[in-house]
Design an enzyme around this catalytic site. Structure first.
Site, mmCIF file in Angstrom:
data_model
loop_
_atom_site.group_PDB
_atom_site.id
_atom_site.type_symbol
_atom_site.label_atom_id
_atom_site.label_comp_id
_atom_site.label_asym_id
_atom_site.label_seq_id
_atom_site.Cartn_x
_atom_site.Cartn_y
_atom_site.Cartn_z
ATOM 1 C CG ASP A 109 -2.002 -1.077 1.113
ATOM 2 O OD1 ASP A 109 -2.154 -1.664 0.025
ATOM 3 O OD2 ASP A 109 -2.684 -1.329 2.129
ATOM 4 C CG ASP A 234 -1.677 8.905 23.327
ATOM 5 O OD1 ASP A 234 -1.352 9.581 24.322
ATOM 6 O OD2 ASP A 234 -1.568 7.671 23.277
ATOM 7 C CE1 TYR A 247 -2.912 5.324 15.049
ATOM 8 C CE2 TYR A 247 -1.780 7.163 14.006
ATOM 9 C CZ TYR A 247 -2.083 6.427 15.136
ATOM 10 O OH TYR A 247 -1.538 6.782 16.344
ATOM 11 C CB ALA A 248 -9.075 6.154 10.935
#
Length: 363
Positions: A109, A234, A247-248
């Site tokens: 990716d 964070d 990541y989400a």
């Protein structure tokens, strides 16, 4: 896509995502081949593909200069005559945006994200072969690449327009020697007030985090000029639908199909039990700044690159870009997405519940 203006009142027609097709105004002649660097397993597929494109299809092949500097390619005498035919470029130095008809990626990716970063304006169609570790964005199998490439050259393929984010970072003037990142569409400096302004096109996500500090990040999030929340935790992820499975997703966001016009806002380990990820309409403008009460600076990255520090007075403005990335499909946008969910993320895989024995059902 909804087209309400050409319809009778009260009736909306929604475009079928599977109806999006690749069309060429003229036959493609030039192709950019992006290969994952420092991966010996990709050398043979890379050579086979380039020879096929040049000798069978008489195409002009562009590659990054450092790809041809690989010792395995340099020492290959059989590949020498082909190597001389390449057109080469260097990232951040040479502009090839108007010279490429379509792109072929070999790797994972990350190669698609890299392709996106090379084109800060309009992006040529991208055909991505799965030769990496995950392959969520790289649906093609290399085994029968000749027939698949031919289908693309002939325009016989479905395409999905993956929305990108246009991100503008404005920094207060501090040190005149501050380095300015390359690849920016605004030449680094904004003449108004002497502020440093940088712009990026982002395919997956913008991540604002606390960096090396042990304190919580403390950033204010504005939507179309209105303060909607302060993120204490964070950090926060602002992602496209394409980035919703990256990541989400790991931070708890919903996975959203790339055809949905939206922007996702996902907190990273928020210090609040009620801070749920949200989805806002594509086209709104988000603005993120350090809160006045913030004890430390924050850090921002764009698709995992160009990481930099954000201080008091700096701002990050994010909206939907008018330059999507056209990604070529194996089948169609819907089938490809669910195939990726199943094969790469093993979505909703579990052992099936056993049915009742017949005697128990009768009783």
């Amino acid at each position: 896509m909804i087209h309400p203006h050409s319809l009778e009142p009260g009736v909306w027609h929604i475009q079928d995502p599977a109806s999006q097709r690749l069309t060429w105004n003229k036959s493609p002649k030039s192709v950019l081949v992006i290969k994952k660097i420092r991966d010996a397993s990709l050398l043979q597929p890379f050579k086979e593909l380039c020879i096929y494109l040049m000798e069978e299809n008489n195409m002009i092949v562009y590659v990054e200069k450092k790809v041809l500097e690989d010792p395995a390619i340099v020492s290959d005498e059989n590949f020498g005559p082909v190597k001389k035919k390449f057109c080469t470029f260097r990232e951040d130095y040479d502009d090839i945006s108007n010279q490429i008809d379509f792109i072929i990626c070999l790797g994972g990716d990350g190669t698609l994200l890299y392709a996106s970063s090379l084109f800060q304006g309009s992006v040529p169609p991208v055909m991505a072969f799965h030769l990496g570790s995950l392959g969520f964005l790289t649906p093609f199998n290399f085994e029968n690449f000749q027939s698949q490439v031919n289908q693309v050259i002939e325009g016989n393929a479905a395409v999905i327009l993956r929305s990108r984010l246009k991100v503008r970072v404005v920094k207060e003037p501090r040190d005149k020697k501050t380095a300015i990142h390359n690849g920016l569409s605004e030449n680094g400096l904004d003449t108004e007030g002497g502020k440093q302004a940088m712009q990026y096109q982002v395919l997956n996500e913008v991540v604002i985090d606390r960096g090396p500090s042990s304190y919580l990040s403390n950033v204010d999030v504005y939507l179309d000029g209105h303060l909607i929340t302060t993120v204490q935790g964070d950090g926060v992820i602002v992602s496209t639908p394409t980035g919703s499975t990256a990541y989400a997703a790991a931070a708890g966001a919903s996975m959203v199909h790339p055809n949905v016009p939206a922007i996702m806002v996902t907190p990273i380990c928020p210090h609040s039990l009620s801070f749920r990820p949200i989805v806002v309409p594509a086209g709104v403008e988000l603005k993120i700044m350090l809160s006045p009460e913030a004890r430390n600076t924050a850090w921002v990255s764009f698709d995992g690159r160009k990481r930099q520090e954000i201080r008091h007075g700096d701002s990050i403005s994010i909206t939907t870009s008018c330059y999507p990335l056209p990604s070529i499909c194996v089948c169609d946008p819907v089938s490809d997405w669910f195939e990726s969910l199943a094969q790469c993320l093993h979505w909703n895989v579990r052992k099936k519940q056993a049915h009742f024995p017949e005697d128990e059902e009768d009783s």
